[in-house]
Design an enzyme around this catalytic site. Structure first.
Site, PDB file in Angstrom:
ATOM      1  N   LEU A  11       0.843  -1.203   0.000  1.00  0.00           N
ATOM      2  CA  LEU A  11       0.000   0.000   0.000  1.00  0.00           C
ATOM      3  C   LEU A  11       0.876   1.251   0.000  1.00  0.00           C
ATOM      4  O   LEU A  11       1.754   1.405   0.853  1.00  0.00           O
ATOM      5  CB  LEU A  11      -0.924   0.015   1.217  1.00  0.00           C
ATOM      6  CG  LEU A  11      -1.757  -1.252   1.442  1.00  0.00           C
ATOM      7  CD1 LEU A  11      -2.775  -1.027   2.562  1.00  0.00           C
ATOM      8  CD2 LEU A  11      -2.459  -1.692   0.165  1.00  0.00           C
ATOM      9  N   ALA A  13      -0.627   4.511  -1.378  1.00  0.00           N
ATOM     10  CA  ALA A  13      -1.460   5.545  -2.001  1.00  0.00           C
ATOM     11  C   ALA A  13      -1.579   6.792  -1.131  1.00  0.00           C
ATOM     12  O   ALA A  13      -2.161   7.787  -1.555  1.00  0.00           O
ATOM     13  CB  ALA A  13      -2.841   4.984  -2.327  1.00  0.00           C
ATOM     14  N   ARG A  18       3.866  14.816   4.989  1.00  0.00           N
ATOM     15  CA  ARG A  18       4.889  15.278   5.944  1.00  0.00           C
ATOM     16  C   ARG A  18       6.305  15.275   5.366  1.00  0.00           C
ATOM     17  O   ARG A  18       7.208  15.879   5.930  1.00  0.00           O
ATOM     18  CB  ARG A  18       4.826  14.442   7.227  1.00  0.00           C
ATOM     19  CG  ARG A  18       3.734  14.932   8.173  1.00  0.00           C
ATOM     20  CD  ARG A  18       3.845  14.245   9.500  1.00  0.00           C
ATOM     21  NE  ARG A  18       3.302  12.898   9.458  1.00  0.00           N
ATOM     22  CZ  ARG A  18       3.660  11.929  10.297  1.00  0.00           C
ATOM     23  NH1 ARG A  18       4.577  12.141  11.227  1.00  0.00           N
ATOM     24  NH2 ARG A  18       3.112  10.732  10.206  1.00  0.00           N
ATOM     25  N   ASP A 106       6.013   2.385   3.095  1.00  0.00           N
ATOM     26  CA  ASP A 106       6.909   3.261   3.847  1.00  0.00           C
ATOM     27  C   ASP A 106       7.542   2.540   5.035  1.00  0.00           C
ATOM     28  O   ASP A 106       8.049   3.170   5.953  1.00  0.00           O
ATOM     29  CB  ASP A 106       6.170   4.522   4.311  1.00  0.00           C
ATOM     30  CG  ASP A 106       4.998   4.207   5.227  1.00  0.00           C
ATOM     31  OD1 ASP A 106       4.738   3.013   5.476  1.00  0.00           O
ATOM     32  OD2 ASP A 106       4.360   5.158   5.696  1.00  0.00           O
ATOM     33  N   GLY A 144      -2.410   1.265  15.839  1.00  0.00           N
ATOM     34  CA  GLY A 144      -3.541   0.411  16.172  1.00  0.00           C
ATOM     35  C   GLY A 144      -3.087  -0.626  17.198  1.00  0.00           C
ATOM     36  O   GLY A 144      -1.928  -1.032  17.200  1.00  0.00           O
ATOM     37  N   ALA A 367      51.899  13.455 -11.389  1.00  0.00           N
ATOM     38  CA  ALA A 367      51.042  14.439 -10.719  1.00  0.00           C
ATOM     39  C   ALA A 367      50.511  15.450 -11.727  1.00  0.00           C
ATOM     40  O   ALA A 367      51.242  15.917 -12.590  1.00  0.00           O
ATOM     41  CB  ALA A 367      51.844  15.162  -9.641  1.00  0.00           C
ATOM     42  N   ALA A 410      57.281  15.831 -18.854  1.00  0.00           N
ATOM     43  CA  ALA A 410      56.442  16.676 -17.999  1.00  0.00           C
ATOM     44  C   ALA A 410      56.009  17.920 -18.749  1.00  0.00           C
ATOM     45  O   ALA A 410      56.753  18.465 -19.563  1.00  0.00           O
ATOM     46  CB  ALA A 410      57.222  17.057 -16.743  1.00  0.00           C
ATOM     47  N   ARG A 427      56.676  20.857 -25.603  1.00  0.00           N
ATOM     48  CA  ARG A 427      56.801  22.115 -24.882  1.00  0.00           C
ATOM     49  C   ARG A 427      57.866  22.935 -25.583  1.00  0.00           C
ATOM     50  O   ARG A 427      58.671  22.392 -26.355  1.00  0.00           O
ATOM     51  CB  ARG A 427      57.125  21.893 -23.405  1.00  0.00           C
ATOM     52  CG  ARG A 427      58.372  21.109 -23.169  1.00  0.00           C
ATOM     53  CD  ARG A 427      58.510  20.701 -21.702  1.00  0.00           C
ATOM     54  NE  ARG A 427      59.829  20.188 -21.456  1.00  0.00           N
ATOM     55  CZ  ARG A 427      60.114  19.274 -20.530  1.00  0.00           C
ATOM     56  NH1 ARG A 427      59.172  18.751 -19.786  1.00  0.00           N
ATOM     57  NH2 ARG A 427      61.355  18.877 -20.355  1.00  0.00           N
TER      58      ARG A 427
HETATM   59  C1  UD1 Z   1      -2.119   1.853   9.977  1.00  0.00           C
HETATM   60  C2  UD1 Z   1      -3.012   0.834  10.683  1.00  0.00           C
HETATM   61  C3  UD1 Z   1      -2.638   0.764  12.155  1.00  0.00           C
HETATM   62  C4  UD1 Z   1      -1.166   0.433  12.294  1.00  0.00           C
HETATM   63  C5  UD1 Z   1      -0.305   1.401  11.505  1.00  0.00           C
HETATM   64  C6  UD1 Z   1       1.111   0.897  11.484  1.00  0.00           C
HETATM   65  C7  UD1 Z   1      -5.168   0.820   9.569  1.00  0.00           C
HETATM   66  C8  UD1 Z   1      -6.543   1.317   9.584  1.00  0.00           C
HETATM   67  N1  UD1 Z   1      -4.364   1.225  10.550  1.00  0.00           N
HETATM   68  O1  UD1 Z   1      -2.428   3.104  10.534  1.00  0.00           O
HETATM   69  O2  UD1 Z   1      -3.402  -0.209  12.811  1.00  0.00           O
HETATM   70  O3  UD1 Z   1      -0.798   0.451  13.664  1.00  0.00           O
HETATM   71  O4  UD1 Z   1      -0.749   1.518  10.159  1.00  0.00           O
HETATM   72  O5  UD1 Z   1       1.935   1.837  10.866  1.00  0.00           O
HETATM   73  O6  UD1 Z   1      -4.802   0.053   8.701  1.00  0.00           O
HETATM   74  N2  UD1 Z   1      -2.806   3.789   2.427  1.00  0.00           N
HETATM   75  C9  UD1 Z   1      -3.326   3.681   1.158  1.00  0.00           C
HETATM   76  N3  UD1 Z   1      -4.583   4.080   0.930  1.00  0.00           N
HETATM   77  C10 UD1 Z   1      -5.404   4.573   1.905  1.00  0.00           C
HETATM   78  C11 UD1 Z   1      -4.858   4.659   3.209  1.00  0.00           C
HETATM   79  C12 UD1 Z   1      -3.568   4.267   3.435  1.00  0.00           C
HETATM   80  O7  UD1 Z   1      -2.643   3.245   0.248  1.00  0.00           O
HETATM   81  O8  UD1 Z   1      -6.555   4.864   1.616  1.00  0.00           O
HETATM   82  C13 UD1 Z   1      -1.425   3.366   2.667  1.00  0.00           C
HETATM   83  C14 UD1 Z   1      -0.510   4.494   3.084  1.00  0.00           C
HETATM   84  O9  UD1 Z   1       0.138   5.057   1.952  1.00  0.00           O
HETATM   85  C15 UD1 Z   1       0.475   3.792   4.001  1.00  0.00           C
HETATM   86  C16 UD1 Z   1      -0.329   2.651   4.600  1.00  0.00           C
HETATM   87  O10 UD1 Z   1      -1.439   2.469   3.746  1.00  0.00           O
HETATM   88  O11 UD1 Z   1       1.547   3.221   3.294  1.00  0.00           O
HETATM   89  C17 UD1 Z   1      -0.793   2.943   6.017  1.00  0.00           C
HETATM   90  O12 UD1 Z   1      -1.601   4.102   6.023  1.00  0.00           O
HETATM   91  P1  UD1 Z   1      -1.541   5.158   7.187  1.00  0.00           P
HETATM   92  O13 UD1 Z   1      -2.471   6.235   6.889  1.00  0.00           O
HETATM   93  O14 UD1 Z   1      -0.134   5.485   7.503  1.00  0.00           O
HETATM   94  O15 UD1 Z   1      -2.152   4.289   8.378  1.00  0.00           O
HETATM   95  P2  UD1 Z   1      -1.955   4.529   9.919  1.00  0.00           P
HETATM   96  O16 UD1 Z   1      -2.925   5.519  10.361  1.00  0.00           O
HETATM   97  O17 UD1 Z   1      -0.536   4.755  10.214  1.00  0.00           O
HETATM   98 MG    MG Z   2       1.160   5.321   9.136  1.00  0.00          MG
END
Ligand code: UD1
Ligand code: MG
Length: 452
Positions: A11, A13, A18, A106, A144, A367, A410, A427
């Site tokens: 994932l 997206a 930040r 990430d 979570g 050199a 040289a 030279r």
């Molecule tokens: C998520 C988990 C949380 C966990 C934490 C660990 C959920 C609901 N929560 O929270 O339990 O402790 O990661 O780091 O899963 N992403 C998408 N599409 C979306 C949302 C997110 O691709 O619609 C991707 C983000 O780019 C990221 C990853 O999913 O790579 C996690 O999303 P992020 O928003 O960071 O979730 P957390 O709130 O950190």
């Molecule tokens: Mg996160």
């Protein structure tokens, strides 16, 4: 049982706001390699033959970066949550039947061993329907939470926003990494709703649905260092520092001496032999291979270079891509080399630029020698034969060949080929005037004394 096919859904997206960057967050490099690729390499090593990256904004950047790896891309137009994101991989994996590992782009340091452990746990005799990777971080922040018994059977997964005070006090956190059979995954994801504090489709809700069906879900715990997430430049630097610390330890464990380990920076693919000594403040870019018994002295930058047994580099040397140092060759202070081969035992010890060149075995580059390889439009080759001697402060104007055993005097600017065994001196003839300076000084001093 362990032979089940493995696919990965990564994932990526999220907006990554930040980072404050025009570059997609998962493409920021750690040790010279985009963080996403660190993860993809671990997944490949764990046997995930199919890999689908779910992207939203800046999809084209990610697509271009992973294209050479044969990774598939799925698009999540709107970021509605992690369960919704994972579901976007369904079409790409329509023909796949096996185990899916869902992970986050990430979180680059997930190891192949841990991925396999999670997979094996899913396949264990007690037949869990979902296996989740958990960790106990020093600071549980807003992760979570996983409520589980001592054997790792999950009773509940809850997002921080939705958690009670009691649940927030639990220290076992969800990493997000989840293993589930694809035959279970798609139906479970399709059942996930968004009636929660964030109004999002939560991936951990597939665990709650499995439990509601009367099935088992389990947690496998791993080292929090493996699960550091990168959301800001500061976290990127921290990740780099963790990666470097591990790599330095590995280099030393494998027989390299690092005099000041904290000042040596490796790239993701640096290869180092045994009995290599690396002095302080050396930086490796990608594509460097170093054989045994090499000494890299202080303050060097080395990129895209192969160094054979017994070579000495530095101090203060810059080796750029395409450099090949053959056995026992040496380059010294303020020497820059690019796209050039130094033959066995050849030396360029001081103040030199060698670009687009081949230097024969045991040749000596004096050199201040410069290969003039560029005319503002094109690059040209310089070929120097075995045992040739290039005198100090010579300009070799490419394309040009210097024969074996030849001597270039040289200060020469050589623009025509030099034959084997020849002496070439380019030279002006020397003007010799004995006593001229004495006479000049006498005359001038006298003039000054007399007030002109
Ligand atoms: C998520 C988990 C949380 C966990 C934490 C660990 C959920 C609901 N929560 O929270 O339990 O402790 O990661 O780091 O899963 N992403 C998408 N599409 C979306 C949302 C997110 O691709 O619609 C991707 C983000 O780019 C990221 C990853 O999913 O790579 C996690 O999303 P992020 O928003 O960071 O979730 P957390 O709130 O950190
Ligand atoms: Mg996160």
């Amino acid at each position: 049982m362990g032979e089940q096919a493995l696919a990965a859904i990564i994932l990526a997206a999220g907006q990554g706001t930040r980072m404050k960057s025009d570059l997609h967050k998962v493409l920021h490099p750690v040790a010279g390699l985009p963080m996403l690729h660190h993860l993809l390499e671990s997944l490949t090593a764990a046997g995930a033959a199919r890999q689908v990256v779910v992207v939203g904004a800046r999809r084209e950047q990610v697509e271009a970066s992973v294209a050479p790896r044969g990774v598939e891309i799925a698009h999540q137009a709107e970021q509605l949550g992690t369960a919704h994101a994972a579901l976007q991989a369904k079409a790409a994996l329509a023909d796949f039947d096996g185990i899916a590992i869902i992970c986050f782009g990430d979180t680059p340091f997930l190891t192949p061993e841990t991925i396999l452990k999670l997979k094996e746990r899913l396949l264990a005799g007690d037949a869990p329907r979902v296996a989740v990777l958990g960790f106990v971080p020093e600071d549980a922040k807003a992760y979570g939470r996983i409520i589980a018994d001592d054997s790792g059977n999950i009773a509940k997964m809850v997002e921080f926003k939705d958690a009670s005070a009691e649940e927030r006090a639990v220290r076992l956190c969800n990493s997000g990494v989840t293993a589930v059979r694809t035959s279970d995954l798609w139906p479970l994801l399709e059942r996930v709703g968004n009636d929660n504090a964030a109004g999002e489709y939560y991936l951990p809700d597939i665990v709650m649905l499995a439990l509601a069906d009367g099935d088992r879900a389990v947690v496998v715990e791993t080292d929090p260092d493996e699960l550091i997430g990168i959301n800001s430049r500061a976290e990127l630097a921290e990740a780099e520092s963790i990666w470097q610390a591990r790599r330095r330890a590995q280099a030393m464990a494998e027989g390299a001496t690092l005099i000041a380990p904290d000042t040596v920076w490796f790239a993701h693919d640096t290869v180092i032999g045994r009995d290599v000594v690396i002095q302080p403040n050396v930086v490796f870019g990608p594509g460097v291979t170093i054989a045994d018994n090499v000494v890299i002295r202080a303050f060097c930058e080395i990129v895209g270079t192969t160094i054979a047994d017994g070579c000495i580099v530095g101090p203060f040397t810059r080796l750029r891509p395409g450099t090949e140092m053959q056995q026992g060759s040496r380059v010294g202070n303020f020497v820059e080399v690019k796209n050039a081969v130094l033959g066995a035992g050849a030396k360029a010890n001081h103040l030199t630029y060698l670009g687009d060149a081949t230097v024969g075995a045991n040749a000596n580059i004096g050199a201040g020698t410069i290969t003039c390889n560029y005319d503002g439009y094109f690059k040209y080759q310089t070929v120097i034969g075995d045992n040739a001697f290039i005198g100090s402060n010579s300009a070799l104007i490419a394309p040009v060949k210097i024969g074996r055993d030849a001597i270039v005097a040289a200060g020469s600017a050589v623009s025509r080929d030099v034959a084997d065994g020849e002496l070439r001196m380019v030279r002006a003839e020397q003007l010799v005037k004995p006593g001229w300076a004495d006479r000049f000084h006498d005359a001038m001093r006298k003039k000054k004394r007399e007030g002109k």
